[in-house]
Design a protein around this motif. Sequence first.
Motif, PDB file in Angstrom:
ATOM      1  N   VAL A  77      -5.096   1.385 -10.342  1.00  0.00           N
ATOM      2  CA  VAL A  77      -3.893   0.772  -9.763  1.00  0.00           C
ATOM      3  C   VAL A  77      -3.947   0.826  -8.238  1.00  0.00           C
ATOM      4  O   VAL A  77      -3.651  -0.170  -7.551  1.00  0.00           O
ATOM      5  N   LEU A  78      -4.337   1.965  -7.688  1.00  0.00           N
ATOM      6  CA  LEU A  78      -4.420   2.097  -6.229  1.00  0.00           C
ATOM      7  C   LEU A  78      -5.462   1.150  -5.632  1.00  0.00           C
ATOM      8  O   LEU A  78      -5.229   0.529  -4.587  1.00  0.00           O
ATOM      9  N   SER A  79      -6.603   1.034  -6.280  1.00  0.00           N
ATOM     10  CA  SER A  79      -7.652   0.132  -5.785  1.00  0.00           C
ATOM     11  C   SER A  79      -7.184  -1.315  -5.836  1.00  0.00           C
ATOM     12  O   SER A  79      -7.430  -2.102  -4.900  1.00  0.00           O
ATOM     13  N   THR A  80      -6.485  -1.681  -6.905  1.00  0.00           N
ATOM     14  CA  THR A  80      -5.973  -3.047  -7.026  1.00  0.00           C
ATOM     15  C   THR A  80      -4.962  -3.341  -5.930  1.00  0.00           C
ATOM     16  O   THR A  80      -5.000  -4.416  -5.304  1.00  0.00           O
ATOM     17  N   LEU A  81      -4.045  -2.402  -5.680  1.00  0.00           N
ATOM     18  CA  LEU A  81      -3.051  -2.593  -4.616  1.00  0.00           C
ATOM     19  C   LEU A  81      -3.725  -2.713  -3.250  1.00  0.00           C
ATOM     20  O   LEU A  81      -3.329  -3.547  -2.425  1.00  0.00           O
ATOM     21  N   LEU A  82      -4.725  -1.901  -3.008  1.00  0.00           N
ATOM     22  CA  LEU A  82      -5.446  -1.961  -1.733  1.00  0.00           C
ATOM     23  C   LEU A  82      -6.088  -3.337  -1.547  1.00  0.00           C
ATOM     24  O   LEU A  82      -6.004  -3.933  -0.462  1.00  0.00           O
ATOM     25  N   VAL A  83      -6.702  -3.861  -2.588  1.00  0.00           N
ATOM     26  CA  VAL A  83      -7.331  -5.180  -2.505  1.00  0.00           C
ATOM     27  C   VAL A  83      -6.286  -6.250  -2.221  1.00  0.00           C
ATOM     28  O   VAL A  83      -6.489  -7.142  -1.368  1.00  0.00           O
ATOM     29  N   LEU A  84      -5.129  -6.172  -2.888  1.00  0.00           N
ATOM     30  CA  LEU A  84      -4.066  -7.159  -2.668  1.00  0.00           C
ATOM     31  C   LEU A  84      -3.516  -7.098  -1.242  1.00  0.00           C
ATOM     32  O   LEU A  84      -3.262  -8.133  -0.610  1.00  0.00           O
ATOM     33  N   VAL A  85      -3.348  -5.887  -0.701  1.00  0.00           N
ATOM     34  CA  VAL A  85      -2.855  -5.730   0.670  1.00  0.00           C
ATOM     35  C   VAL A  85      -3.858  -6.308   1.673  1.00  0.00           C
ATOM     36  O   VAL A  85      -3.487  -7.041   2.599  1.00  0.00           O
ATOM     37  N   VAL A  86      -5.135  -5.991   1.489  1.00  0.00           N
ATOM     38  CA  VAL A  86      -6.166  -6.509   2.408  1.00  0.00           C
ATOM     39  C   VAL A  86      -6.225  -8.037   2.332  1.00  0.00           C
ATOM     40  O   VAL A  86      -6.361  -8.709   3.370  1.00  0.00           O
ATOM     41  N   MET A  87      -6.098  -8.591   1.133  1.00  0.00           N
ATOM     42  CA  MET A  87      -6.108 -10.053   0.996  1.00  0.00           C
ATOM     43  C   MET A  87      -4.902 -10.672   1.703  1.00  0.00           C
ATOM     44  O   MET A  87      -5.007 -11.711   2.375  1.00  0.00           O
ATOM     45  N   GLY A  88      -3.726 -10.026   1.583  1.00  0.00           N
ATOM     46  CA  GLY A  88      -2.519 -10.541   2.244  1.00  0.00           C
ATOM     47  C   GLY A  88      -2.656 -10.522   3.762  1.00  0.00           C
ATOM     48  O   GLY A  88      -2.296 -11.488   4.445  1.00  0.00           O
ATOM     49  N   ILE A  89      -3.178  -9.405   4.284  1.00  0.00           N
ATOM     50  CA  ILE A  89      -3.371  -9.301   5.735  1.00  0.00           C
ATOM     51  C   ILE A  89      -4.382 -10.348   6.214  1.00  0.00           C
ATOM     52  O   ILE A  89      -4.169 -11.014   7.236  1.00  0.00           O
TER      53      ILE A  89
END
Length: 112
Positions: A77-89
């Motif tokens: 879950v943490l890795s998925t959230l990190l990927v989503l945040v980096v994609m958004g930025i």
Amino acid sequence: MSDKEKKVTSEEIESEVVESEVKEEVSEVKESKKEKKSEKSKGPGFFARLGAKLKKFWKTMKSELKKITWYSRQQTVLSTLLVLVVMGISAAVIGVLDVLFSMGLEGLANLF
């Protein structure tokens, strides 16, 4: 008998010998083809081989999946959230750069 008759008979004999040899070779070829066909039909059929290969594939895949070290649910879950945040930025940065370059090109176009 004259010499001509002897030659004709010897030629006939030679032609008969050649014909018999050719017939023997043809029959041997036919027999070898029949043997090859019978050899082919002795083994398992196409679908049997395909089934055996698929069974082996699934068995191997299952054993390989057991060897994998899986992440815990929390790590996933943490890795998925990190990927989503980096994609958004990244999307925001590219969007801002696009707007800035568009404004710059419009400004240059208005100058000329």
